[in-house]
Motif scaffolding. Structure first.
Motif, PDB file in Angstrom:
ATOM      1  N   MET C 224       0.837  -1.192   0.000  1.00  0.00           N
ATOM      2  CA  MET C 224       0.000   0.000   0.000  1.00  0.00           C
ATOM      3  C   MET C 224       0.871   1.241   0.000  1.00  0.00           C
ATOM      4  O   MET C 224       0.576   2.243  -0.663  1.00  0.00           O
ATOM      5  N   CYS C 225       1.977   1.159   0.735  1.00  0.00           N
ATOM      6  CA  CYS C 225       2.906   2.277   0.806  1.00  0.00           C
ATOM      7  C   CYS C 225       3.413   2.624  -0.588  1.00  0.00           C
ATOM      8  O   CYS C 225       3.627   3.797  -0.906  1.00  0.00           O
ATOM      9  N   TYR C 226       3.620   1.610  -1.419  1.00  0.00           N
ATOM     10  CA  TYR C 226       4.070   1.838  -2.796  1.00  0.00           C
ATOM     11  C   TYR C 226       3.062   2.693  -3.555  1.00  0.00           C
ATOM     12  O   TYR C 226       3.429   3.603  -4.293  1.00  0.00           O
ATOM     13  N   SER C 227       1.757   2.394  -3.344  1.00  0.00           N
ATOM     14  CA  SER C 227       0.723   3.215  -3.981  1.00  0.00           C
ATOM     15  C   SER C 227       0.822   4.662  -3.526  1.00  0.00           C
ATOM     16  O   SER C 227       0.671   5.592  -4.316  1.00  0.00           O
ATOM     17  N   TRP C 228       1.098   4.850  -2.223  1.00  0.00           N
ATOM     18  CA  TRP C 228       1.195   6.219  -1.710  1.00  0.00           C
ATOM     19  C   TRP C 228       2.389   6.934  -2.340  1.00  0.00           C
ATOM     20  O   TRP C 228       2.296   8.119  -2.647  1.00  0.00           O
ATOM     21  N   HIS C 229       3.501   6.194  -2.501  1.00  0.00           N
ATOM     22  CA  HIS C 229       4.650   6.812  -3.167  1.00  0.00           C
ATOM     23  C   HIS C 229       4.285   7.252  -4.583  1.00  0.00           C
ATOM     24  O   HIS C 229       4.689   8.318  -5.037  1.00  0.00           O
ATOM     25  N   LEU C 230       3.517   6.397  -5.280  1.00  0.00           N
ATOM     26  CA  LEU C 230       3.104   6.757  -6.641  1.00  0.00           C
ATOM     27  C   LEU C 230       2.237   8.010  -6.615  1.00  0.00           C
ATOM     28  O   LEU C 230       2.430   8.939  -7.420  1.00  0.00           O
ATOM     29  N   ALA C 231       1.284   8.055  -5.659  1.00  0.00           N
ATOM     30  CA  ALA C 231       0.426   9.242  -5.554  1.00  0.00           C
ATOM     31  C   ALA C 231       1.263  10.480  -5.252  1.00  0.00           C
ATOM     32  O   ALA C 231       1.055  11.553  -5.826  1.00  0.00           O
ATOM     33  N   PHE C 232       2.249  10.318  -4.384  1.00  0.00           N
ATOM     34  CA  PHE C 232       3.131  11.434  -4.036  1.00  0.00           C
ATOM     35  C   PHE C 232       3.915  11.895  -5.262  1.00  0.00           C
ATOM     36  O   PHE C 232       4.020  13.106  -5.528  1.00  0.00           O
ATOM     37  N   ALA C 233       4.436  10.931  -6.038  1.00  0.00           N
ATOM     38  CA  ALA C 233       5.197  11.285  -7.242  1.00  0.00           C
ATOM     39  C   ALA C 233       4.300  12.035  -8.222  1.00  0.00           C
ATOM     40  O   ALA C 233       4.713  13.032  -8.830  1.00  0.00           O
ATOM     41  N   MET C 234       3.037  11.556  -8.364  1.00  0.00           N
ATOM     42  CA  MET C 234       2.114  12.233  -9.275  1.00  0.00           C
ATOM     43  C   MET C 234       1.831  13.652  -8.790  1.00  0.00           C
ATOM     44  O   MET C 234       1.724  14.590  -9.592  1.00  0.00           O
ATOM     45  N   LEU C 235       1.725  13.810  -7.461  1.00  0.00           N
ATOM     46  CA  LEU C 235       1.474  15.132  -6.890  1.00  0.00           C
ATOM     47  C   LEU C 235       2.626  16.074  -7.203  1.00  0.00           C
ATOM     48  O   LEU C 235       2.425  17.224  -7.634  1.00  0.00           O
ATOM     49  N   VAL C 236       3.861  15.599  -6.992  1.00  0.00           N
ATOM     50  CA  VAL C 236       5.033  16.440  -7.250  1.00  0.00           C
ATOM     51  C   VAL C 236       5.061  16.864  -8.711  1.00  0.00           C
ATOM     52  O   VAL C 236       5.250  18.045  -9.030  1.00  0.00           O
TER      53      VAL C 236
END
Lengths: 277, 277, 277, 277
Positions: C224-236
């Motif tokens: 799940m943390c990996y998904s959050w990293h992806l969301a964070f990358a998309m946000l940046v």
């Protein structure tokens, strides 16, 4: 669970479909390439549509026959799905086969509507064909639980042709009329047909001794045999394509030359395979 | 870990989304095909944008509702992630479901910005949708550890629809406005919706006896059932598409013919599905 | 075999590369969209080439540094490959990491030659980048033998970003200048960078207790943390893209309006993302 | 089952093919880029066709030699497929290798017909090449039963190059003349050639001690070695491409400038790699 006839019959369907498609696409491609020499009589837009409509009707008819045969032939489930008394599913294999026929029937029906009414987008027929192939492969994939090694292997090999056909049909949505993709689809359909026969002969040999279904050498031979079937399918497609091309060209040469002056210069290079119909 | 309601609710979301998208894309395709008969009143560029903006806002709203429900409904983790006292993670399933909603929410927000301001490239909304579907499938993939055979199987079947939807959305980045891809996405979304219901009925039957989760025959039936759901989804999409097409055409026929002479000749063949909006 | 620093350092490289690429592609896209308002000063063809050349030189430099560090840092193999006395390979992990850097160095060198001399086809730089990513993923894939469950899992998750980056770079060969693909590549590179840090914190926690590498709940949280990293990358990526777009537009508005009359009408819709440079 | 020579010989075939293709495609790309400076003498359409025809004839010849060698060399099956007396298949490995050669022979024959007669669609030669590579990989895939770990591993690594070559050839159906794909195919063919040698040296070392086929460190070294082979293949392709480009440009510069005025302006940007022949 299966039988010699149960594999030979679908094999015949696919083999005939492959031969038919090869002829059809070869003819259209040949007439398109020779457009400037007055070939429109052979394959006008209207006659193409009539042909496609007829083909779709035949596909719908045979799918219906296949579904009825699976349901009502000797040992079929006769539309009973669940035996509530003994709490087990009725003849799931027949039901799965009928489902496969159902999808080809749907593809035929959509194709019929598209070519008869021209209201829906053309590319839908390839999408439906891709889905029908995909569904066939999908059901085969979960069909093989608990069988012998060689039985599983010959059915897995079939999946290459089935999923390959689905992929090529899907690509044809974007590259409609690309003769290379069309011939590849024909070859894969022929391969599927002849491989169904091979499965029948390996698993239910009509005469002679049974195959050892656990022998790894048999699996290796069967794998190589699959390559030979592919080579054979390619050969059939190649011979048919060349024959049709030659016949079309020789018939067009015999048309009176007086027409020639009336023709517009070809607006597209005849080499281009990407023409959308 | 799961419940009947927990599968029926997302099923409803996806089913409604599938129906809605089918209607929307059918309407736009029908008006584009009949461009020359004065259909611009029905689907002008501005009204399209307003519709897309509204749709995005609704998606954002429901994603937010879903996330809050997963967190604060009975038994939710209420934003606690780790229980330091007993050293275990809190309700990872709820957190994972909330993460899935999060990605659909992000997709909705990006789509909102794109269609409301027109500063970002249009195709981004399909990329975000593809990522949302992919993320859903990705989390489901690692979600199934240690469950029963049938439980794993029904969830794995779901992945075909989820990853299929992601792939089709990704292809739409390059083929925007291709009606065949759009209808395929609609069908896969409907399939996902109705399959969520099926999962609910198989794993948590609201009445009647429980299913035997280790019986291979059940798995085989469920596989075939998936094909039927796909056929049903295709049927729904087909009926909706035909209805919308007919309604649009019949309404356009009633427009006064005097407009007709003022129209420019259509510059594109109405057959072409590849038009970019 | 690994260390906290050995994961944080490449993470920083990839994170910085992701940020840099996002800025670069956003700037170029914004100036292309506003071409008609005299933005050529900001991103002329020549300045683009100079930027690309400088970027390539920096990549070559850091790859060289990385390779030297893997070889000659404390515990490195110092270019010895095989210990003939004790018959074992020397420090294969360091050699593998050096090989990864080698491919990024090659990609940088080819890109340098392409943009400095303009003799080779432009698309080669994306092919080399795709091969560099693919090679990284390929080596990681066979890197994980005999490790603990969670160790394998976090590295397998990394492969999604690595192979995703390879695939997107490969697609860019055919769709060069497509901003959607470029931003996706940026997001995947950021994801790779931040996930390297996460791996470092999970496997070699600098402070606090070690993670239980065999606990399935940890694996689920990490997924799940990996998904959050992806969301964070998309946000940046999203924030950077919007900032750059706004800055470019506001700066262009301040340009004197007298230029405006001299400009040709835009020949392409600014919506089109498919422009080849 | 195998031998040092049996791996070195096909390695030579593929390596020579890779070198030859690199030279051919580099030459054609260089002449196309410099079209406006009177390079048609170097690579006219007719001379291209003659070259392709000769190449196809050579491929057919070597495939025939390979098939005959597999059948009639010492220990070959001499066209016997099944030993009815002892009930076992004869030399299935030789038959499989002969089948691989058969498909390359078919590809050569189709290419011969296409380029000699110009009746069939050009893209068929890439399809046949893709099928030949695919068939090779397909047979290798089911070839590895019951071998040692390292033996399986080195052959599996080969499949990356084989299936990669098949995929790139398939993509060339749609992007014919794209120099980036062509060079990638050349690099993968070179990689396949040099890796065949490496397999020979690992499994049948001509001198020195045998490798431990069960040691995991050997597998890790071999994996990295594969990356080095790829880097080497890319280097060879790069050096050849640059050499050919420079030679073509320097020879064209020496052509008398009086021709220059007669030339039409280039109708296509020389950057474009997507030209169809």
């Amino acid at each position: 669970m299966g039988s010699f006839k149960g594999h030979v019959l679908p094999g015949c369907f696919f083999f005939i479909a492959g031969i038919w498609w090869t002829g059809k696409h070869s003819l259209w491609h040949a007439t398109r390439r020779n457009k400037s020499v007055g070939s429109t009589r052979l394959a006008s837009r209207a006659s193409q549509r009539r042909l496609e409509t007829a083909e779709s009707a035949v596909i719908v008819f045979f799918s219906l026959v296949g579904m009825l045969a699976e349901q009502f032939a000797a040992g079929g489930p006769r539309l009973h799905l669940y035996d509530f008394a003994e709490k087990h599913w009725e003849q799931l294999h027949n039901w799965q086969h009928a489902t496969m026929y159902l999808f080809f029937g749907l593809a035929g029906m959509v194709s019929l509507v598209i070519h008869a009414t021209e209201t829906a987008p053309l590319a839908l027929d390839r999408l439906m064909l891709a889905l029908a192939f995909f569904n066939e492969g999908f059901l085969f994939l979960y069909h093989l639980h608990g069988r012998n090694m060689l039985d599983i292997h010959v059915h897995q090999l079939l999946l290459y042709a089935v999923f390959g056909g689905a992929l090529v049909s899907f690509l044809e949505i974007f590259h409609r009329g690309n003769i290379v993709l069309e011939l590849l689809r024909c070859a894969l359909t022929l391969l599927q047909g002849s491989w169904f026969w091979q499965i029948g002969f390996v698993l239910y040999p009509p005469r002679g001794p049974d195959w050892d279904l656990m022998d790894h050498n048999n699996a290796m031979f069967v794998t190589m045999c699959y390559s030979w079937h592919l080579a054979f399918a390619m050969l059939v497609v190649g011979v048919l394509y060349c024959t049709v091309s030659c016949v079309v060209r020789s018939r067009l040469k015999r048309t009176p030359p007086m027409e020639m002056g009336l023709l517009k210069p070809r607006e597209r290079d005849p080499e281009s395979e990407d023409e959308t119909l």
